[in-house]
Motif scaffolding. Sequence first.
Motif, short mmCIF file in Angstrom:
data_model
loop_
_atom_site.label_atom_id
_atom_site.label_comp_id
_atom_site.label_asym_id
_atom_site.label_seq_id
_atom_site.Cartn_x
_atom_site.Cartn_y
_atom_site.Cartn_z
N GLN A 40 34.42 -146.41 -16.06
CA GLN A 40 33.86 -145.07 -15.99
C GLN A 40 32.93 -144.84 -17.16
OE1 GLN A 40 36.93 -142.13 -15.84
NE2 GLN A 40 37.32 -142.17 -18.03
N ALA A 41 32.06 -143.84 -17.00
CA ALA A 41 31.14 -143.44 -18.06
C ALA A 41 30.94 -141.93 -17.97
CB ALA A 41 29.81 -144.17 -17.91
N LYS A 42 30.65 -141.32 -19.12
CA LYS A 42 30.40 -139.88 -19.16
C LYS A 42 28.94 -139.64 -19.53
CE LYS A 42 35.12 -138.67 -20.35
NZ LYS A 42 36.03 -138.01 -21.31
N PHE A 43 28.27 -138.79 -18.74
CA PHE A 43 26.85 -138.52 -18.92
C PHE A 43 26.62 -137.02 -19.08
CE2 PHE A 43 27.12 -142.33 -16.32
CZ PHE A 43 26.17 -143.17 -16.88
N ASN A 44 25.50 -136.68 -19.74
CA ASN A 44 25.05 -135.28 -19.77
C ASN A 44 24.48 -134.88 -18.41
OD1 ASN A 44 25.75 -134.77 -22.42
ND2 ASN A 44 23.80 -135.52 -23.21
N SER A 45 23.78 -135.82 -17.76
CA SER A 45 23.13 -135.53 -16.49
C SER A 45 23.09 -136.79 -15.64
CB SER A 45 21.70 -135.04 -16.74
OG SER A 45 21.01 -134.89 -15.53
N VAL A 46 23.44 -136.64 -14.36
CA VAL A 46 23.39 -137.78 -13.43
C VAL A 46 22.61 -137.38 -12.17
CG1 VAL A 46 25.45 -138.98 -14.23
CG2 VAL A 46 25.66 -137.19 -12.51
N GLN A 72 36.03 -130.79 -16.83
CA GLN A 72 36.05 -129.37 -17.20
C GLN A 72 35.97 -129.07 -18.69
OE1 GLN A 72 35.54 -126.49 -15.75
NE2 GLN A 72 34.98 -127.75 -14.02
N PRO A 73 36.75 -129.68 -19.55
CA PRO A 73 36.67 -129.23 -20.94
C PRO A 73 35.31 -129.51 -21.57
CG PRO A 73 38.54 -130.71 -20.63
CD PRO A 73 37.79 -130.66 -19.34
N SER A 74 34.74 -130.68 -21.29
CA SER A 74 33.49 -131.06 -21.95
C SER A 74 32.25 -130.74 -21.11
CB SER A 74 33.50 -132.56 -22.23
OG SER A 74 33.49 -133.28 -21.01
N LEU A 75 32.44 -130.46 -19.82
CA LEU A 75 31.34 -130.22 -18.88
C LEU A 75 30.39 -131.41 -18.78
CD1 LEU A 75 30.60 -126.47 -19.59
CD2 LEU A 75 32.01 -127.45 -17.80
N LEU A 76 30.92 -132.60 -18.94
CA LEU A 76 30.15 -133.83 -18.76
C LEU A 76 30.40 -134.37 -17.36
CD1 LEU A 76 30.80 -135.63 -22.17
CD2 LEU A 76 28.72 -134.45 -21.45
N ALA A 77 29.43 -135.11 -16.85
CA ALA A 77 29.57 -135.76 -15.56
C ALA A 77 30.30 -137.09 -15.77
CB ALA A 77 28.21 -136.00 -14.92
N VAL A 78 31.40 -137.27 -15.07
CA VAL A 78 32.16 -138.52 -15.15
C VAL A 78 31.85 -139.34 -13.91
CG1 VAL A 78 34.45 -139.55 -15.27
CG2 VAL A 78 33.99 -137.41 -16.47
N VAL A 79 31.36 -140.55 -14.13
CA VAL A 79 31.01 -141.44 -13.03
C VAL A 79 31.98 -142.61 -13.06
CG1 VAL A 79 29.23 -142.94 -12.06
CG2 VAL A 79 28.59 -140.78 -13.15
N LYS A 80 32.65 -142.83 -11.92
CA LYS A 80 33.55 -143.98 -11.79
C LYS A 80 32.85 -145.02 -10.93
CE LYS A 80 37.64 -141.22 -12.43
NZ LYS A 80 38.90 -140.71 -11.90
N MET A 81 32.94 -146.27 -11.37
CA MET A 81 32.25 -147.35 -10.67
C MET A 81 33.16 -148.55 -10.49
SD MET A 81 29.75 -148.07 -13.89
CE MET A 81 29.91 -146.42 -14.54
N ASN A 82 32.92 -149.26 -9.40
CA ASN A 82 33.66 -150.48 -9.09
C ASN A 82 32.76 -151.66 -9.43
OD1 ASN A 82 35.27 -152.48 -8.09
ND2 ASN A 82 35.24 -151.78 -5.98
N ILE A 83 33.21 -152.52 -10.34
CA ILE A 83 32.44 -153.68 -10.77
C ILE A 83 33.06 -154.93 -10.14
CG2 ILE A 83 31.64 -155.03 -12.75
CD1 ILE A 83 30.52 -152.17 -12.63
N ALA A 121 39.70 -153.13 -16.75
CA ALA A 121 39.88 -152.11 -15.72
C ALA A 121 40.33 -150.80 -16.34
CB ALA A 121 40.89 -152.58 -14.68
N GLY A 122 39.65 -149.71 -15.99
CA GLY A 122 39.98 -148.39 -16.48
C GLY A 122 39.28 -148.00 -17.77
N ASP A 123 38.58 -148.94 -18.41
CA ASP A 123 37.89 -148.64 -19.65
C ASP A 123 36.67 -147.74 -19.41
OD1 ASP A 123 39.67 -150.09 -21.14
OD2 ASP A 123 38.34 -151.80 -21.49
N GLN A 124 36.15 -147.21 -20.50
CA GLN A 124 34.99 -146.33 -20.43
C GLN A 124 33.87 -146.89 -21.30
OE1 GLN A 124 35.74 -142.09 -20.89
NE2 GLN A 124 34.03 -141.97 -22.30
N PHE A 125 32.63 -146.78 -20.83
CA PHE A 125 31.48 -147.18 -21.62
C PHE A 125 31.37 -146.25 -22.83
CE2 PHE A 125 30.27 -149.12 -17.63
CZ PHE A 125 29.63 -150.29 -18.02
N GLN A 126 31.10 -146.82 -24.01
CA GLN A 126 30.93 -146.01 -25.21
C GLN A 126 29.57 -145.34 -25.24
OE1 GLN A 126 31.52 -148.54 -28.59
NE2 GLN A 126 33.67 -148.93 -28.14
N PHE A 127 28.56 -146.00 -24.71
CA PHE A 127 27.19 -145.52 -24.77
C PHE A 127 26.68 -145.27 -23.35
CE2 PHE A 127 27.92 -148.69 -28.12
CZ PHE A 127 27.90 -147.85 -29.22
#
Length: 149
Positions: A40-46, A72-83, A121-127
């Motif tokens: 998963q990754a968190k973005f300002n805009s997707v 909800q708390p951060s109002l960031l877009a969370v994108v989950k992806m299957n690699i 599996a389940g990790d998040q991109f830092q950048f």
Amino acid sequence: MANNVLETVIGAVVIAVAAIFVIFMYRTADIAPSDGYMLQAKFNSVNGVNTGADVRMSGIKIGSVVSTELEQPSLLAVVKMNIRDGVGIPDDSAVRVLADGLMGGTFLSVEPGGGIDNLKAGDQFQFAQGSVNLIDLVGQAIYSSGKSE
């Protein structure tokens, strides 16, 4: 009696052709469930990133977007992806939203880092870098080119 047999044969041929078409589209659309691991990754805009969008590395498709949701708390877009299994992504890699030209769709581009360890599996991109609105950029270029007094 001959008409009934002929109509039955034609109906069977039409159904067979339709089934072949559906199977062909299922395989070429790449919507079949695939083995892999979730990141998963968190973005300002997707903007433009939808479920099923490609995840690419060096221009090669390595996965697809499974879901997008608002945290909800951060109002960031969370994108989950299957690699796809067998694709190792260094843990310091970056992901960003890119467009396929001016009229093309959007996709996620993974830019590999130089780390030794890979994401699991389940990790998040830092950048993560969100999408860039081209209309806003053009507007800034037009209005910032004026002379200041």
